[in-house]
Design an enzyme around this catalytic site. Structure first.
Site, PDB file in Angstrom:
ATOM      1  N   ARG A 122      -0.177  -5.269   1.329  1.00 49.12           N
ATOM      2  CA  ARG A 122       1.203  -4.865   1.633  1.00 49.12           C
ATOM      3  C   ARG A 122       1.400  -3.371   1.416  1.00 49.12           C
ATOM      4  O   ARG A 122       2.042  -2.697   2.199  1.00 49.12           O
ATOM      5  CB  ARG A 122       2.176  -5.611   0.707  1.00 49.12           C
ATOM      6  N   ASP A 144       0.042  -6.021 -10.222  1.00 42.72           N
ATOM      7  CA  ASP A 144       1.091  -5.138 -10.752  1.00 42.72           C
ATOM      8  C   ASP A 144       2.378  -5.875 -11.129  1.00 42.72           C
ATOM      9  O   ASP A 144       3.023  -5.529 -12.122  1.00 42.72           O
ATOM     10  CB  ASP A 144       1.359  -3.952  -9.820  1.00 42.72           C
ATOM     11  N   ASP A 155      -6.163  -6.988  -3.737  1.00 44.70           N
ATOM     12  CA  ASP A 155      -5.742  -5.709  -3.142  1.00 44.70           C
ATOM     13  C   ASP A 155      -6.433  -4.470  -3.729  1.00 44.70           C
ATOM     14  O   ASP A 155      -6.388  -3.403  -3.124  1.00 44.70           O
ATOM     15  CB  ASP A 155      -4.225  -5.526  -3.307  1.00 44.70           C
ATOM     16  N   ARG A 162      -6.545  -9.538  22.217  1.00 45.63           N
ATOM     17  CA  ARG A 162      -6.256 -10.722  21.413  1.00 45.63           C
ATOM     18  C   ARG A 162      -5.892 -10.276  19.998  1.00 45.63           C
ATOM     19  O   ARG A 162      -6.341  -9.235  19.535  1.00 45.63           O
ATOM     20  CB  ARG A 162      -7.470 -11.652  21.322  1.00 45.63           C
ATOM     21  N   ARG A 179     -13.474  -7.720  25.024  1.00 46.84           N
ATOM     22  CA  ARG A 179     -12.064  -7.726  24.607  1.00 46.84           C
ATOM     23  C   ARG A 179     -11.774  -6.709  23.502  1.00 46.84           C
ATOM     24  O   ARG A 179     -12.677  -6.283  22.768  1.00 46.84           O
ATOM     25  CB  ARG A 179     -11.701  -9.109  24.053  1.00 46.84           C
ATOM     26  N   GLY A 219      -0.332 -13.533  -7.015  1.00 45.58           N
ATOM     27  CA  GLY A 219      -1.273 -14.085  -6.030  1.00 45.58           C
ATOM     28  C   GLY A 219      -2.597 -14.437  -6.682  1.00 45.58           C
ATOM     29  O   GLY A 219      -3.119 -13.668  -7.484  1.00 45.58           O
ATOM     30  N   VAL A 257     -12.315 -15.651 -21.402  1.00 46.55           N
ATOM     31  CA  VAL A 257     -11.325 -15.532 -22.486  1.00 46.55           C
ATOM     32  C   VAL A 257     -11.464 -16.719 -23.444  1.00 46.55           C
ATOM     33  O   VAL A 257     -11.551 -16.559 -24.665  1.00 46.55           O
ATOM     34  CB  VAL A 257      -9.883 -15.460 -21.914  1.00 46.55           C
ATOM     35  N   GLU A 261      -1.634  -5.388   6.584  1.00 46.57           N
ATOM     36  CA  GLU A 261      -0.314  -5.983   6.860  1.00 46.57           C
ATOM     37  C   GLU A 261       0.831  -5.018   6.543  1.00 46.57           C
ATOM     38  O   GLU A 261       1.900  -5.118   7.122  1.00 46.57           O
ATOM     39  CB  GLU A 261      -0.139  -7.301   6.097  1.00 46.57           C
ATOM     40  N   THR A 308      -6.538  -9.056  -8.490  1.00 43.93           N
ATOM     41  CA  THR A 308      -5.821  -9.100  -7.211  1.00 43.93           C
ATOM     42  C   THR A 308      -6.795  -8.670  -6.129  1.00 43.93           C
ATOM     43  O   THR A 308      -7.598  -7.759  -6.348  1.00 43.93           O
ATOM     44  CB  THR A 308      -4.585  -8.176  -7.196  1.00 43.93           C
ATOM     45  N   ARG A 358       4.840 -16.938  -8.689  1.00 41.20           N
ATOM     46  CA  ARG A 358       5.635 -15.707  -8.769  1.00 41.20           C
ATOM     47  C   ARG A 358       6.979 -16.162  -9.324  1.00 41.20           C
ATOM     48  O   ARG A 358       7.636 -17.014  -8.731  1.00 41.20           O
ATOM     49  CB  ARG A 358       5.792 -15.077  -7.385  1.00 41.20           C
ATOM     50  N   ASP A 375      -5.406  -2.577  -6.066  1.00 41.62           N
ATOM     51  CA  ASP A 375      -4.385  -1.524  -6.095  1.00 41.62           C
ATOM     52  C   ASP A 375      -3.880  -1.239  -7.507  1.00 41.62           C
ATOM     53  O   ASP A 375      -2.738  -0.820  -7.690  1.00 41.62           O
ATOM     54  CB  ASP A 375      -3.209  -1.892  -5.169  1.00 41.62           C
TER      55      ASP A 375
END
Ligand code: F6P
Length: 328
Positions: A176, A107, A132, A252, A167, A15, A27, A227, A130, A76, A134
């Site tokens: 993920r 990863d 994430d 909503r 609301r 991603g 680099v 997610e 990333t 990917r 992670d």
């Protein structure tokens, strides 16, 4: 400096993340500084297998530090998961005269690099990028800070509607397997509840909390859901369950999706990417391999690729307490 390193290849994979361009730039310019040739590999491992390789010099990376995405493009690649695919990739690297490879990604990218290095004894250095956050062994991954700011800005806007209409909004954010975006953006945007993959408290607890918050006088609420949340329900099913149980809520759903990955990188991500890009070339020239360059206490550190992938859980339990206290 290792005498045998004459040319370094660089690719982005998995991603995209804001700041990847800044890392490529660092680099390429670091190679120019050290008078080592540099080649850009387009479309990650897919482009490596298809020999989509071009030489880059310091001017090739002008005006990209502020751009999101990756000008080398990303993919990917399932073919790289096969031994045959990796052999073609190795032959292409050798034919292009590339002596070491810098891989920028998460990863999945590192897992591919690790297998590749062990099969062909070819020096591979990872740069964590990333949204994430992670990856173990680094306090931050490139793109995470920008994504967090994007998410908070989006939720701030949603809050305007939530409060104007009294609301309840369920907002899905990326992640993920990791709840870092959800937990941090949830605290930053003042969410009432935050659901993350690392915990599975069940929908009952959520319903209880919503009942309490109505009683405490809250008229609108935001729930941030990663997610990969483990409740077993998607966000729309969750909205239905809440509606069935708490009919006084006007609900909503908003799925933020890929807007979280795009956009101009924050200054933090640009500086991080620049430090890690320079650090990765230093690592290659120092003869290191099979490592990721990460950031710890603002210093560039080297971490075994294997540990970066399989390392310690980064879930910050103290933050959960902060979220619980500040949302009463
Ligand atoms: O790993 C980064 C990430 O943005 C995850 O948060 C998300 O689950 C995934 O990528 C989405 O991937 P794709 O863009 O391939 O659908």
């Amino acid at each position: 400096m290792q005498a045998q390193i004459k040319k370094i290849g660089v690719l982005t994979s998995g991603g995209d993340a804001p700041g990847m361009n800044a890392a490529i730039r660092a680099v390429v310019r670091s190679c120019a500084y050290h008078q080592v040739a540099c080649a850009g590999i387009f479309r990650g491992y897919q482009g490596l297998i298809e020999n989509d390789i071009e030489d880059l010099d310091a001017r090739s990376v002008r005006n990209i530090i502020s751009r999101g995405g990756t000008f080398l493009k990303s993919a990917r690649c399932s073919e790289f998961m096969t031994k045959e695919g990796r052999k073609i990739a190795f032959d292409n690297l050798k034919n292009a005269g590339i002596d070491a490879l810098i891989i920028i990604g998460g990863d999945g990218t590192f897992t591919g690099g690790l297998v590749f290095e062990s099969e062909f004894n070819f020096p591979v250095i990872g740069i964590p990028a990333t949204i994430d956050n992670d990856i173990s062994g680094t306090d931050f991954t490139i793109g995470y800070d920008t994504a967090l700011n994007t998410v908070v800005e989006a939720i701030d806007k949603i809050r305007d509607t939530a409060s104007s209409h009294n609301r309840l909004f369920l907002v899905e954010v990326m992640g993920r397997d990791a709840g870092a975006i959800a937990l941090n953006s949830g605290i930053g945007a003042g969410a009432e509840e935050i659901l993350i993959p690392e915990e599975s408290d069940g929908i009952e607890r959520l319903l209880e909390s919503l009942r309490k918050s109505r009683k405490s006088g809250k008229t609108s609420s935001i729930i941030v859901i990663a997610e990969g949340d483990k409740s077993g329900k998607n966000i729309f099913e969750m909205a239905e369950i809440i509606q069935e149980n708490l009919s006084n809520y006007d609900i909503r759903v908003s799925v933020l999706g890929h807007i979280q990955r795009g956009g101009s990188p924050s200054c933090f991500d640009r500086v991080l990417a620049s430090k890690l890009g320079v650090g990765a070339v230093d690592a290659v020239l120092d003869g290191k391999h099979n490592i990721m360059v990460g950031i710890h206490h603002q210093k560039v550190v080297s971490v075994a690729l294997e540990l970066a992938i399989k390392g310690e859980d980064k879930f910050d339990r103290d933050l959960r307490r902060v979220a619980d206290i500040t949302s009463v």
